[in-house]
Design an enzyme around this catalytic site. Structure first.
Site, PDB file in Angstrom:
ATOM      1  N   GLY A 178      50.920  60.862  63.602  1.00 47.53           N
ATOM      2  CA  GLY A 178      52.195  61.046  62.887  1.00 47.53           C
ATOM      3  C   GLY A 178      52.029  62.045  61.770  1.00 47.53           C
ATOM      4  O   GLY A 178      51.054  62.797  61.731  1.00 47.53           O
ATOM      5  N   ASN A 179      52.984  62.074  60.862  1.00 46.10           N
ATOM      6  CA  ASN A 179      52.856  62.941  59.688  1.00 46.10           C
ATOM      7  C   ASN A 179      53.539  62.286  58.491  1.00 46.10           C
ATOM      8  O   ASN A 179      54.113  61.212  58.611  1.00 46.10           O
ATOM      9  CB  ASN A 179      53.411  64.337  59.981  1.00 46.10           C
ATOM     10  CG  ASN A 179      54.876  64.294  60.365  1.00 46.10           C
ATOM     11  OD1 ASN A 179      55.717  63.907  59.572  1.00 46.10           O
ATOM     12  ND2 ASN A 179      55.171  64.658  61.616  1.00 46.10           N
ATOM     13  N   PHE A 180      53.470  62.962  57.330  1.00 46.29           N
ATOM     14  CA  PHE A 180      53.907  62.334  56.075  1.00 46.29           C
ATOM     15  C   PHE A 180      55.415  62.446  55.805  1.00 46.29           C
ATOM     16  O   PHE A 180      55.856  62.089  54.724  1.00 46.29           O
ATOM     17  CB  PHE A 180      53.154  62.947  54.892  1.00 46.29           C
ATOM     18  CG  PHE A 180      51.687  62.637  54.890  1.00 46.29           C
ATOM     19  CD1 PHE A 180      51.254  61.324  54.800  1.00 46.29           C
ATOM     20  CD2 PHE A 180      50.738  63.642  54.972  1.00 46.29           C
ATOM     21  CE1 PHE A 180      49.903  61.018  54.794  1.00 46.29           C
ATOM     22  CE2 PHE A 180      49.389  63.346  54.974  1.00 46.29           C
ATOM     23  CZ  PHE A 180      48.965  62.027  54.884  1.00 46.29           C
ATOM     24  N   SER A 181      56.194  62.937  56.742  1.00 44.60           N
ATOM     25  CA  SER A 181      57.630  63.101  56.473  1.00 44.60           C
ATOM     26  C   SER A 181      58.274  61.747  56.123  1.00 44.60           C
ATOM     27  O   SER A 181      58.091  60.767  56.829  1.00 44.60           O
ATOM     28  CB  SER A 181      58.315  63.690  57.704  1.00 44.60           C
ATOM     29  OG  SER A 181      59.708  63.644  57.532  1.00 44.60           O
TER      30      SER A 181
ATOM     31  N   ALA B 205      60.352  66.415  61.160  1.00 45.15           N
ATOM     32  CA  ALA B 205      59.012  66.983  61.276  1.00 45.15           C
ATOM     33  C   ALA B 205      58.458  66.495  62.610  1.00 45.15           C
ATOM     34  O   ALA B 205      57.780  65.468  62.691  1.00 45.15           O
ATOM     35  CB  ALA B 205      58.148  66.507  60.125  1.00 45.15           C
TER      36      ALA B 205
END
Ligand code: C5P
Length: 400
Positions: free
Chosen positions: A208-211, A276
């Site tokens: 995943g990512n930090f969005s 994102a």
């Protein structure tokens, strides 16, 4: 523009209450129907007789009218209003609003209000900059309220600093602006993507990512506030939309996000791709939990995800507008411009990870809006809800 509009003017107990009389006068002169709701402390600063004479309505302070026993229904008031303005909002009123402490008529009305609420704080500078006040204001903003930040100047205490309530004329202008903006997107359908995507490795792990989704959700609320019907396709986030006009479709992966976008795009006038989206998914994802076995290190094989913005860019009709985002760390402008072309966008919003207090997870953003005709405008660092306004203004001014 304000003729016939129903406005609740909430007044709490601060010295700036005297300025609310001017605000009330301006609203009534402009044709608005104003119902004043005042806190018990507010009455110490300004008399209800003045307020009822100017508004032409009895001022509401108590749950019951003492001599008749009539119940003042905060629920009915909340349904009646097109807008609620709380000016001045003291530190105590802000705290009660933020935490739902419904011990007076102003707070119960606030909690029942279905309309937009505008808050004009006023207090001494140390109270204003106290972390608890700041936190309460942040919470209230997250709940979708419009905060009219206090100004700097001389305060009633003779100290000089931030805490003065906005001038009544400025508040009045913001109210007029609110009503003039509120139907700019009436009849329009807006598709928005927000948040990260999670690409499963196995049932308990993902890439995943930090969005945080804050920018996309702010855009959704802003479009709804301007009268649009909004479809928000959202990856996993902990924020939520404030407006009932936002239909949220929760998805997990890029593939699911694309599916929902394709189902909704043809009926949309505008698509804003703020998510994102992960560039890759796991080709060899496992349907059971991968165990740690011996010294063998599992290998994750990645496969390209679909580009949602580019896919919609390919099938968009002439009267559809697509807007993308670019989060860059280097060669920012040229990267953003080539993305705009590659994805056939009408507009791209560039935010740089080099800016402090901007981008992933923060409440603020610093953006440059680039249009397909080459026009470009850089904006200062500001809360994401304000950035959302700039983006929506640019869409309305240039494409509708
Ligand atoms: O190529 P890049 O990921 O930097 O492009 C960012 C823009 O493209 C954003 O608007 C983002 O929402 C969108 N995008 C997309 N699908 C992808 C990757 C990015 O819609 N797979």
């Amino acid at each position: 523009m304000l003729k016939g509009k129903h406005i609740i003017l909430g007044i709490s107990g601060g010295i700036a209450a005297y300025k609310s009389v001017t605000l009330l006068r301006l609203l009534v002169k402009a044709g608005a129907e104003v119902q004043v709701v005042i806190t018990p402390n507010g009455k110490e600063f300004i008399t209800p007789v003045t307020l009822s004479a100017l508004s032409g309505k009895p001022v509401i302070c108590d749950f019951f009218t003492a001599n008749t026993g009539t119940w003042n229904s905060h629920v009915d008031l909340g349904l009646w209003a097109d807008l609620m303005v709380i000016a001045p909002a003291t530190a105590s009123t802000l705290a009660k609003m933020a935490h739902g402490v419904a011990d007076n008529m102003l707070i119960t009305t606030y909690l029942s209000a279905k309309c937009q609420v505008m808050i004009a704080p006023a207090m001494d500078l140390d109270m204003y900059r106290h972390p608890s006040t700041k936190h309460n204001l942040e919470l209230l903003q997250q709940y979708g309220n419009l905060i009219l930040e206090a100004e700097s100047g001389e305060l009633a205490s003779h100290l000089v600093g931030k805490g003065r309530m906005e001038e009544p004329e400025t508040i009045f202008n913001r109210i007029e602006e609110f009503f003039s903006n509120s139907n700019q997107l009436a009849g329009k359908r807006v598709l928005i993507t927000a948040g990260p995507t999670y690409e499963r490795i196995d049932p308990v792990r993902f890439i995943g990512n930090f969005s945080s989704g804050k920018m996309g959700y702010s855009l959704a609320d802003e479009c709804a506030r301007r009268g649009a019907e909004v479809v928000l396709v959202s990856g996993p986030v902990s924020v939520s939309a404030n407006s009932p006009a936002v239909k949220v479709l929760k998805v997990e992966s890029a593939k699911e996000m694309l599916e929902q976008c394709l189902l909704n795009f043809s009926t949309c006038d505008i698509a804003i791709m703020c998510a994102a989206v992960a560039d890759y998914h796991v080709k060899n994802s496992c349907d059971h939990k991968i165990k740690r076995e011996n010294d063998e290190i599992p290998q994750i094989v990645l496969e390209k995800n679909p580009d949602i913005a580019a896919t919609l860019g390919k099938i968009k009709k002439q009267d559809q507008i697509t807007v993308g985002f670019a989060l860059e760390t280097n060669n920012e402008l040229s990267n953003a411009k080539s993305k705009l072309l590659r994805k056939n966008l009408d507009m791209i919003v560039l935010n740089s990870l080099n800016d402090k207090n901007s981008g992933f997870g923060t409440d603020n953003n610093t953006v440059t809006i680039i249009q397909s005709n080459g026009e470009m405008l850089h904006y200062d660092n500001k809360p994401k809800i304000e950035v959302a306004k700039d983006i929506v203004d640019t869409i309305i001014d240039n494409y509708l």
